[in-house]
Design a protein around this motif. Structure first.
Motif, short mmCIF file in Angstrom:
data_model
loop_
_atom_site.label_atom_id
_atom_site.label_comp_id
_atom_site.label_asym_id
_atom_site.label_seq_id
_atom_site.Cartn_x
_atom_site.Cartn_y
_atom_site.Cartn_z
N GLY A 200 7.20 -43.55 -125.69
CA GLY A 200 5.93 -43.15 -126.17
C GLY A 200 5.58 -41.43 -126.42
O GLY A 200 4.74 -41.07 -127.30
N LEU A 201 6.58 -40.77 -126.12
CA LEU A 201 6.40 -39.36 -126.12
C LEU A 201 7.37 -38.75 -127.15
O LEU A 201 7.53 -37.61 -127.26
N TYR A 202 8.02 -39.63 -127.77
CA TYR A 202 9.25 -39.26 -128.71
C TYR A 202 8.88 -38.30 -129.83
O TYR A 202 9.36 -37.17 -130.10
N GLU A 203 7.59 -38.58 -130.20
CA GLU A 203 6.82 -37.57 -131.16
C GLU A 203 5.96 -36.73 -130.63
O GLU A 203 5.03 -36.34 -131.52
N GLY A 204 5.90 -36.73 -129.44
CA GLY A 204 4.92 -35.64 -128.82
C GLY A 204 3.64 -36.41 -128.37
O GLY A 204 3.50 -37.60 -128.58
N PHE A 205 2.55 -35.60 -128.10
CA PHE A 205 1.38 -36.36 -127.90
C PHE A 205 0.78 -36.65 -129.09
O PHE A 205 0.85 -35.72 -130.29
N ALA A 206 0.16 -37.71 -129.28
CA ALA A 206 -0.57 -38.32 -130.32
C ALA A 206 -1.74 -37.34 -130.71
O ALA A 206 -2.64 -37.24 -129.69
N PHE A 207 -1.77 -36.58 -131.68
CA PHE A 207 -3.09 -35.82 -132.07
C PHE A 207 -4.17 -36.19 -131.99
O PHE A 207 -5.05 -35.77 -131.28
N ILE A 208 -4.48 -37.36 -132.47
CA ILE A 208 -5.75 -37.87 -132.49
C ILE A 208 -6.18 -38.39 -131.16
O ILE A 208 -7.54 -38.12 -130.77
N PRO A 209 -5.55 -39.22 -130.48
CA PRO A 209 -6.13 -39.44 -129.15
C PRO A 209 -6.26 -38.41 -128.21
O PRO A 209 -7.24 -38.25 -127.40
#
Lengths: 507, 179
Positions: A200-209
């Motif tokens: 879930g964190l492969y692409e880092g923290f999801a920006f919008i959430p």
């Protein structure tokens, strides 16, 4: 500039029913949220970004720009009627707006605010239309080192948005830069601060959430705290609105203030980090200084309202200039808009003027339409919006909470994002409580990846020799601007702190 | 000293220590990041620079706050001597209820898949209203039920986003049948 394409883009945007409806809806939502004290345009855009998820780009941009422009005007309603600015950008509007209400001219003040906001927004949008392609053309030849310095210049505004402690703002900024390194390294794909199993964190923290958590969930938690403690203000307006637009005589008196306010707003808005909250005070001060009767300012005159409201809406066009031309957000709202563009698969910046020119012109037209929508919705619903300023927070906060959480989930349809949203909500609440500003984190979450990628590319291309960057005049110009911006912001914050201390002593 | 411990300066001192500690821990983590031969910038380089920046400014805040807490650094009307926010949930009901709201949000996340959005939101919305003192039961029930339902309909019908409905999946079938 391709005028034929520009005109056809305007025509296609203005005749597209979906775009018009979404922009009207956005303007309605923006004014509604802006009118409620404590609900900022940033929060409005963050809350409604997920709603634009299933739409095409231009209707989605129309919706978001509608909220942006509507929120800028909406803030003035509560400033004028109940002496509480709905948004920071409306802080200067109450100087003359509220005394007008006390004189029984609240409706008149609202009509001046709406007309000035509209004119300011249109002037800002026109300037953006003609200035941003020129800047983008110049930026087209930037190499990775210059792009890195551009990102550094963008990040230098952290100081300006740090509030009363520059050091705390810088800590927030560096923390945000660290947070955006969580996930897989963009160059080699190596995990950082995560294990291989934490997909879930492969692409880092999801920006919008993360954004919804920091700006909506955190505000709800803080609101619950204030309500329980009894410190939440609940002001009620009994003002009757009789007039919707100002008459010809008033327009004749206030137009110089509108024009100068719009120009100041657009210029200040175009400086990354200097948003509407700064522009309104600059505009108010400048207009008062050049007035023939400066002593009347602050006693409740329409010129004061016109000068500030045209400035904050002029800012919307100004802030879009660095966003579209350079890919650097001008303020917190445009940072969210940048996130929305990226979510739609479009990377704002100079290359957008080559590969996505019709989209760029569509965005220009959408901003123009958003200002028009703000005027229409404002005229039609001013009596309703005047009532909304008194809405009960005990109803509002739970609604915001469930809407925010749904928004956070809907982006990737992922429960993990819900956890990120709540986690950032708690984090945002704590940071706010101890006056660590959140805007620098927002800015770094956007600019951090751009900064790192260009830094890595530059270092690899130059065999690890960073000093070569000092041979580039463009990079040096951005570095100089960054240093100037930092020094000015530190000086300005010191001045503000001294003034506040002096005021406290007098009190 | 007791009063000084309630000031912003003291809370800044504690916060700077927290940032220093967290920064040091995160920096130690970066030391175990894998490296790639021949690359001028390793995966750890950028986060290390940022962490050093954060710890550097946390250090500045630490010194600044410590100085302000001494009698030599005291300046009247400095905002650093304002009362700091509290996290004492025993003495402050506001903090306690804020923490309860966080727990409710965490429970919402945990039960989201099982209960579905509408039911989980109904419970969350209702619970938060009870927490903050809303007592009009009819209004509370209507808002808690209608807002999530309308939001779900909006996402499902207009935005074509499928939101989990848990035990209320029949509502989706019902809507599908109607349309």
């Amino acid at each position: 500039m391709d005028f034929q394409l520009l005109l056809s883009s305007y025509a296609s945007v203005f005749t597209n029913l979906q775009v018009v409806l979404m922009t009207l809806l956005g303007a309605f939502g923006g004014i509604l949220l802006g009118a409620i004290p404590g609900m900022t345009a940033t929060m409005g855009v963050a809350l409604l970004v997920p709603f634009s998820f299933g739409m095409d780009l231009i209707p989605a941009v129309g919706l978001l720009l509608g909220i942006y422009c509507g929120g800028m005007y909406g803030g003035s309603i509560s400033a004028i009627l109940i002496h509480t600015p709905g948004t920071p950008s409306a802080a200067a509007t109450l100087i003359d707006g509220y005394p007008m209400t006390q004189k029984g001219q609240g409706g008149y003040a609202l009509s001046v605010a709406m007309f000035s906001s509209f004119c300011g927004g249109i002037i800002g949008a026109l300037i953006m239309t003609f200035a941003s392609p020129v800047i983008a053309r110049a930026a087209m030849n930037f190499n990775s080192g210059e792009m890195f310095m551009l990102a550094v210049f963008g990040l230098s505004v952290i100081i300006a948005i740090s509030g009363r402690s520059v050091v705390k703002g810088l800590i927030s900024g560096f923390l945000g830069m660290t947070l955006c390194t969580v996930g897989l390294d963009p160059t080699n794909g190596l995990p950082r601060f995560i294990t291989r199993s934490q997909t879930g964190l492969y692409e880092g923290f999801a920006f919008i959430p993360a954004l919804i958590g920091m700006f909506a969930v955190a505000e709800v938690i803080a609101g619950v705290e204030r309500i329980v403690r009894g410190t939440e203000r609940h002001a009620v307006s009994h003002e009757k609105i009789t007039r919707v637009l100002p008459d010809g005589g008033t327009i004749g008196r206030i137009w110089p203030n509108i024009l100068s306010g719009a120009l100041i707003g657009t210029f200040v808005g175009a400086i990354p980090g200097a948003g509407g909250d700064i522009a309104v005070f600059v505009s108010y001060g400048a207009n008062k200084s050049f007035s023939r009767q400066p002593e009347k300012w602050g006693t409740g005159i329409p010129n004061g309202v016109a000068a500030t409201e045209s400035a904050n809406n002029g800012c919307s066009g100004g802030a879009m200039i660095p966003l579209l031309a350079l890919g650097v957000p001008g303020d917190a709202v445009t940072a969210v808009l940048l996130g929305a563009f990226i979510m739609k698969g479009i990377q704002p910046g100079p290359m957008m003027y080559v590969s996505e020119l019709p989209t760029v012109y569509g965005v220009f037209a959408a901003l123009m339409l958003a200002n028009l929508a703000m005027l229409l919705v404002g005229c039609a619903g001013v009596r309703f919006f005047a009532k909304i300023v008194s809405v009960e927070k005990t109803v509002l906060y739970p609604i915001i909470l469930v809407v925010s959480l749904l928004g956070a989930f809907s982006i990737n349809k992922n429960v993990f994002d819900l956890g990120v949203c709540v986690g950032f909500g708690v984090f945002g609440w704590l940071m706010n409580k101890y006056e660590f500003p959140l805007s620098p984190i927002l800015l770094t979450l956007i600019l951090g990846p751009m900064c790192e990628q260009n830094f890595v590319r530059y270092m690899n291309l130059n065999h690890g020799d960073f000093t070569r960057i000092f041979h580039s005049p463009i990079a040096m110009t951005f570095l100089g601007l960054a240093v100037l911006s930092i020094l000015y912001s530190i000086w300005n914050q010191g001045r503000i702190n001294r003034l506040q201390a002096a005021e406290a002593e007098r009190a | 000293m007791k009063d000084k411990m309630k000031t912003v300066a003291f809370s800044n001192l504690i916060a700077s220590l927290v940032f220093l500690g967290a920064g040091a821990w995160a920096y130690s983590q970066t030391l175990s990041f894998r490296t790639v031969k021949g690359s001028y910038v390793q995966a750890a380089t950028f986060p290390q620079i940022m962490l050093l920046g954060m710890m550097g400014f946390a250090g500045v805040l630490l010194v600044q706050s410590a100085w302000k807490l001494t009698r030599f650094g005291f300046k009247a009307n400095d905002w650093a001597y304002e009362k700091a926010a509290s996290l004492n949930f025993v003495k402050d009901r506001g903090v306690l209820f804020a923490l309860v709201t966080m727990v409710l949000c965490a429970a919402f996340v945990a039960w989201f898949r099982t209960l579905g959005y509408v039911l989980a939101s109904f419970l969350l919305c209702f619970a938060v209203m009870v927490l903050i003192g809303k007592r009009n039961l009819v209004q509370m029930l209507l808002i808690s039920a209608l807002v999530p339902l309308c939001m779900w309909l909006l996402f499902y019908l207009l935005l074509k986003v499928n939101i989990p409905m848990g035990p209320l999946t029949f509502v989706r079938d019902f809507v599908d049948d109607i349309l």
